[in-house]
Design an enzyme around this catalytic site. Structure first.
Site, short mmCIF file in Angstrom:
data_model
loop_
_atom_site.label_atom_id
_atom_site.label_comp_id
_atom_site.label_asym_id
_atom_site.label_seq_id
_atom_site.Cartn_x
_atom_site.Cartn_y
_atom_site.Cartn_z
N HIS A 6 0.85 -1.18 0.00
CA HIS A 6 0.00 0.00 0.00
C HIS A 6 0.89 1.24 0.00
O HIS A 6 2.02 1.21 0.52
CB HIS A 6 -0.89 0.03 1.24
CG HIS A 6 -1.96 -1.01 1.23
ND1 HIS A 6 -3.10 -0.88 1.98
CD2 HIS A 6 -2.09 -2.19 0.57
CE1 HIS A 6 -3.89 -1.93 1.80
NE2 HIS A 6 -3.27 -2.75 0.94
N GLU A 43 0.90 3.88 1.78
CA GLU A 43 1.35 4.33 3.10
C GLU A 43 2.52 3.50 3.61
O GLU A 43 3.51 4.04 4.11
CB GLU A 43 0.20 4.21 4.13
CG GLU A 43 -1.03 5.02 3.78
CD GLU A 43 -2.10 4.23 3.05
OE1 GLU A 43 -3.28 4.52 3.24
OE2 GLU A 43 -1.76 3.32 2.26
N CYS A 84 -6.32 1.94 5.78
CA CYS A 84 -6.93 0.69 6.24
C CYS A 84 -6.31 0.32 7.60
O CYS A 84 -5.42 1.01 8.10
CB CYS A 84 -6.69 -0.42 5.23
SG CYS A 84 -4.96 -0.95 5.11
N CYS A 104 -2.42 -0.20 7.45
CA CYS A 104 -1.67 1.04 7.32
C CYS A 104 -1.79 1.90 8.58
O CYS A 104 -0.82 2.53 9.00
CB CYS A 104 -2.14 1.80 6.10
SG CYS A 104 -1.74 0.91 4.56
#
Length: 155
Positions: A54, A56, A84, A87
């Protein structure tokens, strides 16, 4: 222009970059304590086949490498979509001071929409949160992407 708009525009540029590779267009930027950009990333799950890639997480990894430590005290993560749970947990573990995000995520958001991981008093670190920065622009990028993927599997 708001305080975080310029950094969010950099995150939007990262989101646009990864969209061409077929990844969900989410971008992230990490700022050091004085506000300088030290790392940036876009989602790379499709590009790498890594479910943890992801924006992040990748931006935090790059910022930690740049800082020479996993502790990102005083740093700010700016991201186009509400993080999410994975993260959000990474932000807590990295001791990030502040999160700035654009669009809310009613399906998976772990900062405001479904959960509030970053400010949970049971955890050993809490993160300041500012949501909704350039929210319309951030949401439009995602809505446009998913409109082009109707009938396919969506995350």
């Amino acid at each position: 222009m708001g305080r975080w708009d310029a950094a969010m525009r950099l995150a939007l540029a990262e989101a646009d970059r990864v969209r061409g590779a077929g990844d969900v267009p989410v971008g992230a930027v990490v700022l050091d304590p004085v506000g300088a950009v030290v790392a940036f990333a876009g989602n790379e799950r499709e590009a790498t086949g890594d479910p943890t890639a992801h924006a992040e997480v990748l931006a935090l990894r790059r910022a930690a490498a740049e800082a020479g430590t996993w502790r990102l005290d005083g740093h700010t993560l700016v991201v186009t979509l509400e993080p999410c749970t994975m993260c959000a947990g990474a932000l807590v573990l990295a001791r990030v001071e502040r999160l700035v995000f654009g669009a809310y995520d009613p399906k998976a958001g772990a900062v405001a929409s479904l959960f509030d991981v970053l400010r949970d008093p049971r955890l050993n670190h809490r993160v300041d949160v500012r949501g909704g920065v350039l929210e319309g622009e951030c949401a439009a990028v995602l809505l446009d992407f998913f409109a082009g993927h109707r009938g396919s599997v969506q995350d």
